[in-house]
Design an enzyme around this catalytic site. Structure first.
Site, short mmCIF file in Angstrom:
data_model
loop_
_atom_site.label_atom_id
_atom_site.label_comp_id
_atom_site.label_asym_id
_atom_site.label_seq_id
_atom_site.Cartn_x
_atom_site.Cartn_y
_atom_site.Cartn_z
N SER A 1 -43.13 -29.92 -3.13
CA SER A 1 -43.02 -29.13 -4.36
C SER A 1 -44.00 -29.54 -5.45
CB SER A 1 -41.59 -29.23 -4.91
OG SER A 1 -41.20 -30.58 -5.05
N ASP B 1 -38.51 -31.41 -14.84
CA ASP B 1 -37.10 -31.38 -14.46
C ASP B 1 -36.74 -32.76 -13.92
OD1 ASP B 1 -38.25 -31.44 -11.93
OD2 ASP B 1 -37.80 -29.35 -11.47
N HIS C 1 -39.85 -33.43 -11.04
CA HIS C 1 -41.20 -32.89 -11.02
C HIS C 1 -41.92 -33.12 -12.34
CE1 HIS C 1 -38.94 -30.39 -8.03
NE2 HIS C 1 -39.97 -30.79 -7.30
#
Length: 349
Positions: free
Chosen positions: A38, A314, A317
């Site tokens: 991600s 978050d 990340h």
């Protein structure tokens, strides 16, 4: 009249060729191929029936379109910023090309990264179908065949030998191990890290067979100090056991790359980037609960007003601001974060 048109046509073609040449010279490398999780996913998971997604607000709040794109970020991520540094267009997610949602000749690269995925095929399985590293490399082989068809075998090999192959993965594998008691029963920390490195080594060798010569490989960060980990611990402390395994894995990764270069794939060049050296902070910018990290960034989440002073977007990340710092470091740092060379030096090889 026909002669005049021919001259005009020739002049136009000449002018276009000059512009094309100038553009290609502006690009520091012909193409960049991104593999990973991600941290560098630009929206592949949008096309998968999985829950590891970021195609909803407040993600993308600082992206140029101000809309969520599937990037796990408030804005651009490391894949976008690396492309900017190299004067390349940011590659769309490969699955959007596969499904005909975008058009690309793959001449400037492709992005295969998938949020929640890992080096090992089983990592992230609870999220639904993802693209583990082995699947991402398999998709690259299709791109390789496309380039051979378009450029010829020698033309494709020449282009790929000067291109960058960026691998950003391993974070989810180690995080999964720390949470999964069954994995810990079946494997010691060293055995688990070794299994990761064995698969990664095999995929690098596979990429090498199909043209890859220049690699950018990142180590894992201090995962135990991410807000999502801190929020689970008493006193919001770091998980030092997980951090210790990150250190051990990075050491093994560095050794594996050195061994490949010295014994098996002597014609490769690489830049290893140690993200663990960067300082961690406590709270996430977007989320809910303790440290804004007990729940993911959702449309109902609290969002910090100044994203530029937060390391984390978050629970796990980085913000765009953090990614800019990281990309600047890997590009120009003389030795503190990169080994055996930085990205600028790798490009010049």
């Amino acid at each position: 009249m026909a002669f005049g048109i021919s001259l005009l046509s020739l002049f136009t073609l000449f002018a276009l060729s000059i512009l094309s040449f100038a553009y290609s010279k502006a690009q520091m490398v012909p193409a960049m191929f991104i593999f990973g999780d991600s941290v560098v996913d630009v929206g592949n998971n949008n096309y998968l029936p999985c829950v590891a997604r970021a195609d909803f607000p407040n993600n993308g709040i600082d992206f140029p379109t101000k809309k969520p794109t599937g990037r796990f970020s408030n804005g651009k991520n490391a894949a976008d910023l690396l492309a900017e540094k190299l004067n390349l267009p940011s590659s769309p997610p490969y699955l959007s090309l596969l499904l005909g949602k975008n058009d690309s000749s793959f001449l400037t690269g492709a992005n295969f990264a998938s949020g929640g995925s890992g080096i090992l095929n089983g990592t992230g399985r609870a999220f639904g179908p993802l693209l583990p590293l082995t699947k991402q490399v398999a998709y690259y082989l299709s791109v390789y065949e496309h380039l051979v068809h378009k450029l010829g075998s020698n033309g494709a090999k020449k282009r790929l030998s000067k291109s960058l192959f960026v691998i950003v993965t391993g974070n989810n594998d180690l995080s999964s191990y720390s949470r999964d008691s069954d994995l810990r029963k079946r494997n010691t920390p060293q055995q688990y890290s070794d299994s990761m490195l064995l698969v990664l080594k095999g995929q690098i060798k596979r990429l090498h067979i199909f043209g890859a010569r220049k690699f950018v490989v990142t180590g894992v960060g201090s995962l135990g100090c991410s807000p999502s980990q801190r929020s689970q611990n008493e006193g919001e402390r770091c998980d030092e056991s997980l951090n210790s395994q990150c250190v051990s894995y990075n050491k093994g990764l560095k050794s594996m790359l050195q061994e490949l270069k010295s014994k098996k794939l002597m014609d490769i060049h690489y830049s290893y980037f140690d993200t663990r050296r960067f300082t961690e902070v406590r709270a996430a910018c977007c989320g809910l609960g303790k440290l804004n990290a007990e729940f993911p960034c959702l449309p109902i989440s609290t969002v910090c007003s100044n994203r530029s002073n937060h390391v984390f977007w978050d629970g796990s990340h980085p913000t765009e601001a953090t990614d800019r710092v990281l990309v600047d470091a890997i590009f120009d740092d003389p030795s503190h974060y990169t080994f055996p060379m930085n990205l600028r030096q790798l490009v010049a090889v």
